[in-house]
Design a protein around this motif. Structure first.
Motif, short mmCIF file in Angstrom:
data_model
loop_
_atom_site.label_atom_id
_atom_site.label_comp_id
_atom_site.label_asym_id
_atom_site.label_seq_id
_atom_site.Cartn_x
_atom_site.Cartn_y
_atom_site.Cartn_z
N CYS A 56 59.73 19.68 45.03
CA CYS A 56 58.35 20.13 45.24
C CYS A 56 57.46 18.96 45.60
O CYS A 56 57.79 17.79 45.35
N ARG A 57 56.32 19.29 46.20
CA ARG A 57 55.29 18.32 46.53
C ARG A 57 54.02 18.71 45.79
O ARG A 57 53.64 19.88 45.77
N THR A 58 53.37 17.73 45.20
CA THR A 58 52.09 17.98 44.54
C THR A 58 50.96 17.77 45.54
O THR A 58 51.09 17.01 46.50
N ALA A 60 49.83 19.59 47.92
CA ALA A 60 50.37 19.85 49.26
C ALA A 60 49.29 20.49 50.13
O ALA A 60 48.68 21.50 49.76
#
Length: 210
Positions: A56-58, A60
């Motif tokens: 996951c990307r924070t 985003a």
């Protein structure tokens, strides 16, 4: 008893999976500030993502489907919604569409608008709401997991009993093919409008009185 997904489909299945993970790991916290709660829940969701074999990307970046409009606020003109928007988390999976995740303490936020637009694009949308009363309705395609925290006063702190696996999950209706097609048309129109605007001389931005 097996949980049967309803309107939000995959979004709801993901909410059930996250709830089960939080229950299995005994997720809880005591005496945290609001900011600390959000950080704590975010870490738990990231761990669930990793345990599921995803990443996951924070913070985003995402875009709203409809373009912002310049509004007059008296001394202050402003864009609504803002041009730039960010999801708390975007979950990237090899076997499916990316998942939009928002984590909030209150309903009065932009989370609903962001998740609505991601769901209209055909992406699962998961809203983790902790504390406070809940709005009755959700946008189509969005699933909400409620974590019922307790609060203390002076100083204000929040606590959550270990997740039991029965925390409420609510969902919006299914996204219709017509709604998705209309969203895709509006999305493409916004992209085209932005390209044309970028080719023109820059116009004055919002103004402020001093």
């Amino acid at each position: 008893m097996a949980h049967e997904p309803t309107g939000a489909g995959e979004s709801e299945i993901l909410a059930v999976s996250l709830r089960a993970y939080l229950s299995e790991t005994g997720f809880s916290f005591t005496g945290l500030t609001g900011k600390e709660v959000t950080q704590c829940i975010t870490r738990a969701v990231v761990q669930w993502v990793g345990a599921s074999g995803w990443r996951c990307r924070t913070e985003a970046q995402m875009r709203y489907i409809d373009p912002p409009r310049l509004k007059d606020g008296g001394c202050l003109s402003y864009w609504s919604p803002s041009w730039s928007a960010y999801l708390d988390l975007r979950v990237v999976r090899k076997d499916g569409q990316p998942v939009a995740v928002e984590i909030d303490r209150a309903d009065e936020s932009t989370a609903v608008d962001k998740l609505r637009d991601e769901a209209l694009r055909g992406r699962p949308a998961l809203w983790i709401r902790w504390h406070g009363a809940l709005r009755a309705e959700l946008p189509a395609g969005v699933a909400r997991l409620h974590l019922p925290t307790r609060s203390s006063k002076a100083p204000l702190r929040y606590s959550l009993a270990p997740v039991a696996g029965t925390e409420a999950i609510t969902t919006g209706q299914a996204v219709t093919l017509e709604a998705r097609a209309d969203a895709q048309r509006r999305d493409q129109q916004r992209i085209a409008d932005e390209k044309r605007a970028a080719a023109r001389p820059q116009e004055p931005g919002p103004t402020r009185c001093y």
